[in-house]
Write a protein that holds these residues in place. Structure first.
Motif, PDB file in Angstrom:
ATOM      1  N   GLU A   3      87.569  40.652  16.037  1.00  0.00           N
ATOM      2  CA  GLU A   3      88.972  40.715  16.413  1.00  0.00           C
ATOM      3  C   GLU A   3      89.858  40.562  15.178  1.00  0.00           C
ATOM      4  O   GLU A   3      89.547  39.790  14.265  1.00  0.00           O
ATOM      5  CB  GLU A   3      89.306  39.604  17.407  1.00  0.00           C
ATOM      6  N   ARG A   4      90.980  41.302  15.163  1.00  0.00           N
ATOM      7  CA  ARG A   4      91.949  41.193  14.076  1.00  0.00           C
ATOM      8  C   ARG A   4      93.345  41.102  14.674  1.00  0.00           C
ATOM      9  O   ARG A   4      93.687  41.877  15.567  1.00  0.00           O
ATOM     10  CB  ARG A   4      91.851  42.398  13.131  1.00  0.00           C
ATOM     11  N   LYS A   5      94.135  40.174  14.191  1.00  0.00           N
ATOM     12  CA  LYS A   5      95.468  39.956  14.737  1.00  0.00           C
ATOM     13  C   LYS A   5      96.344  41.183  14.521  1.00  0.00           C
ATOM     14  O   LYS A   5      96.472  41.680  13.402  1.00  0.00           O
ATOM     15  CB  LYS A   5      96.105  38.730  14.083  1.00  0.00           C
ATOM     16  N   SER A   6      96.937  41.672  15.609  1.00  0.00           N
ATOM     17  CA  SER A   6      97.876  42.799  15.581  1.00  0.00           C
ATOM     18  C   SER A   6      97.257  44.074  15.012  1.00  0.00           C
ATOM     19  O   SER A   6      97.971  44.948  14.516  1.00  0.00           O
ATOM     20  CB  SER A   6      99.135  42.437  14.774  1.00  0.00           C
ATOM     21  N   GLN A   7      95.941  44.174  15.052  1.00  0.00           N
ATOM     22  CA  GLN A   7      95.251  45.371  14.584  1.00  0.00           C
ATOM     23  C   GLN A   7      94.119  45.706  15.548  1.00  0.00           C
ATOM     24  O   GLN A   7      93.694  44.872  16.350  1.00  0.00           O
ATOM     25  CB  GLN A   7      94.661  45.156  13.189  1.00  0.00           C
ATOM     26  N   ALA A   8      93.632  46.929  15.425  1.00  0.00           N
ATOM     27  CA  ALA A   8      92.451  47.306  16.195  1.00  0.00           C
ATOM     28  C   ALA A   8      91.261  46.480  15.727  1.00  0.00           C
ATOM     29  O   ALA A   8      91.218  46.033  14.575  1.00  0.00           O
ATOM     30  CB  ALA A   8      92.161  48.792  16.011  1.00  0.00           C
ATOM     31  N   PRO A   9      90.286  46.248  16.595  1.00  0.00           N
ATOM     32  CA  PRO A   9      89.112  45.484  16.169  1.00  0.00           C
ATOM     33  C   PRO A   9      88.335  46.218  15.080  1.00  0.00           C
ATOM     34  O   PRO A   9      88.425  47.444  14.944  1.00  0.00           O
ATOM     35  CB  PRO A   9      88.289  45.353  17.452  1.00  0.00           C
ATOM     36  N   LEU A  10      87.582  45.459  14.321  1.00  0.00           N
ATOM     37  CA  LEU A  10      86.729  46.012  13.268  1.00  0.00           C
ATOM     38  C   LEU A  10      85.302  46.049  13.789  1.00  0.00           C
ATOM     39  O   LEU A  10      84.819  45.064  14.364  1.00  0.00           O
ATOM     40  CB  LEU A  10      86.810  45.135  12.021  1.00  0.00           C
ATOM     41  N   ILE A  11      84.630  47.181  13.627  1.00  0.00           N
ATOM     42  CA  ILE A  11      83.239  47.266  14.062  1.00  0.00           C
ATOM     43  C   ILE A  11      82.330  47.447  12.852  1.00  0.00           C
ATOM     44  O   ILE A  11      82.676  48.127  11.889  1.00  0.00           O
ATOM     45  CB  ILE A  11      83.011  48.392  15.094  1.00  0.00           C
ATOM     46  N   ARG A  12      81.167  46.808  12.928  1.00  0.00           N
ATOM     47  CA  ARG A  12      80.162  46.901  11.869  1.00  0.00           C
ATOM     48  C   ARG A  12      78.816  47.234  12.492  1.00  0.00           C
ATOM     49  O   ARG A  12      78.492  46.773  13.591  1.00  0.00           O
ATOM     50  CB  ARG A  12      80.048  45.583  11.104  1.00  0.00           C
ATOM     51  N   LEU A  13      78.059  48.038  11.754  1.00  0.00           N
ATOM     52  CA  LEU A  13      76.719  48.422  12.181  1.00  0.00           C
ATOM     53  C   LEU A  13      75.757  48.219  11.020  1.00  0.00           C
ATOM     54  O   LEU A  13      76.088  48.551   9.879  1.00  0.00           O
ATOM     55  CB  LEU A  13      76.688  49.892  12.605  1.00  0.00           C
ATOM     56  N   PRO A  14      74.577  47.688  11.281  1.00  0.00           N
ATOM     57  CA  PRO A  14      73.605  47.538  10.197  1.00  0.00           C
ATOM     58  C   PRO A  14      73.083  48.900   9.745  1.00  0.00           C
ATOM     59  O   PRO A  14      72.672  49.724  10.563  1.00  0.00           O
ATOM     60  CB  PRO A  14      72.488  46.700  10.841  1.00  0.00           C
ATOM     61  N   ALA A  15      73.158  49.148   8.456  1.00  0.00           N
ATOM     62  CA  ALA A  15      72.591  50.367   7.854  1.00  0.00           C
ATOM     63  C   ALA A  15      73.171  51.645   8.447  1.00  0.00           C
ATOM     64  O   ALA A  15      72.496  52.666   8.550  1.00  0.00           O
ATOM     65  CB  ALA A  15      71.070  50.371   7.999  1.00  0.00           C
ATOM     66  N   ALA A  16      74.438  51.604   8.859  1.00  0.00           N
ATOM     67  CA  ALA A  16      75.078  52.805   9.403  1.00  0.00           C
ATOM     68  C   ALA A  16      76.581  52.699   9.193  1.00  0.00           C
ATOM     69  O   ALA A  16      77.140  51.601   9.145  1.00  0.00           O
ATOM     70  CB  ALA A  16      74.768  52.970  10.887  1.00  0.00           C
ATOM     71  N   VAL A  17      77.214  53.847   9.054  1.00  0.00           N
ATOM     72  CA  VAL A  17      78.669  53.887   8.905  1.00  0.00           C
ATOM     73  C   VAL A  17      79.310  53.759  10.288  1.00  0.00           C
ATOM     74  O   VAL A  17      78.949  54.485  11.218  1.00  0.00           O
ATOM     75  CB  VAL A  17      79.110  55.201   8.240  1.00  0.00           C
ATOM     76  N   ALA A  18      80.238  52.829  10.420  1.00  0.00           N
ATOM     77  CA  ALA A  18      80.917  52.652  11.703  1.00  0.00           C
ATOM     78  C   ALA A  18      81.807  53.858  11.989  1.00  0.00           C
ATOM     79  O   ALA A  18      82.486  54.369  11.093  1.00  0.00           O
ATOM     80  CB  ALA A  18      81.752  51.382  11.685  1.00  0.00           C
ATOM     81  N   PRO A  19      81.824  54.333  13.213  1.00  0.00           N
ATOM     82  CA  PRO A  19      82.643  55.511  13.535  1.00  0.00           C
ATOM     83  C   PRO A  19      84.123  55.178  13.628  1.00  0.00           C
ATOM     84  O   PRO A  19      84.518  54.027  13.802  1.00  0.00           O
ATOM     85  CB  PRO A  19      82.096  55.938  14.899  1.00  0.00           C
ATOM     86  N   HIS A  20      84.940  56.206  13.508  1.00  0.00           N
ATOM     87  CA  HIS A  20      86.345  56.099  13.880  1.00  0.00           C
ATOM     88  C   HIS A  20      86.409  55.971  15.404  1.00  0.00           C
ATOM     89  O   HIS A  20      85.579  56.543  16.118  1.00  0.00           O
ATOM     90  CB  HIS A  20      87.109  57.348  13.448  1.00  0.00           C
TER      91      HIS A  20
END
Length: 232
Positions: free
Chosen positions: A72-89
């Motif tokens: 979660e990020r304040k006043s922003q879209a959440p941030l997603i992370r994936l192991p060994a992969a680029v997170a999608p838009h």
């Protein structure tokens, strides 16, 4: 060839036991935000939106659902992370209990969904919310098409705003009507619209998209959704 997927789900009939299965997938920060919503419908929309986001990211990256980390990020879209992969838009939207998530490995996105309401005075709303050119275009539309055309334009503008915001742009929103015709592309944006399940769906992308799969997930468990995605 840039592509995208849109996942949809009707969260209006989520039972308590089904809700609890999905809640178990959220982080502590997400649970805290979930509990801050007063209205049950907003709780359901937030919850299922976060689950759709995980499924969309895992599906595109070929990763396990529980490998997707959401911050979660304040006043922003959440941030997603994936192991060994680029997170999608990605982009999330909700309307009257329906939730949707668009995701793409290739290009930035903005998504909006709106439940069609034939009882609204769309001409009056258009005069208040649209530019003169856009309002005049709407007024010229055939009566039987006007509600759908209003929502297509409204949703496209919302989706374009989200796309521009995701890229840090503070430029004015471009006109979406020129010479009496609704535009579907412009500098660094391309719009696609559909009507499905009584929803107006608009997706704006930085790059022109070719395949855009729309998958309506039914059932109310992560296992049921995974089975549907694997068979899509």
């Amino acid at each position: 060839m840039p592509s995208a997927v849109i996942l949809l789900h009707d969260a209006n009939h989520l039972a308590d036991d089904q809700r609890d299965r999905f809640l178990a997938c959220l982080s502590e920060a997400e649970l805290l935000r979930y509990r801050r919503f007063v209205r049950p419908v907003r709780q359901r929309e937030f919850l299922l939106g976060r689950i759709l986001l995980r499924f969309a990211a895992a599906h595109l990256a070929g990763a396990a659902f529980d490998a997707v980390q959401v911050t979660e990020r304040k006043s922003q879209a959440p941030l997603i992370r994936l192991p060994a992969a680029v997170a999608p838009h990605f982009s999330l939207s909700h309307s009257r209990g329906w939730v949707a998530c668009a995701a793409s490995i290739d290009t930035a996105l903005g998504l909006d969904i709106e439940m069609l309401d034939p009882g609204r005075n769309v001409d009056a709303i258009g005069r208040a919310a649209f530019s003169a050119a856009e309002s005049n275009w709407l007024s010229s539309r055939a009566a039987q098409d006007k509600v759908a055309d209003f929502y297509a334009l409204w949703s496209s503008k919302e989706a374009l705003f989200k796309l521009m915001s995701s890229q840090g742009s503070e430029a004015p929103l471009p006109e979406q009507v020129a010479a009496g015709m609704r535009l579907r592309s412009g500098p660094a944006w391309h719009a696609r619209t559909w009507v499905q399940h009584g929803l107006a769906i608009a997706l704006c992308s930085r790059d022109r998209l070719y395949p855009v799969r729309r998958i309506c997930l039914s059932g109310a468990s992560p296992a049921a959704w995974l089975q549907q995605l694997n068979g899509s």
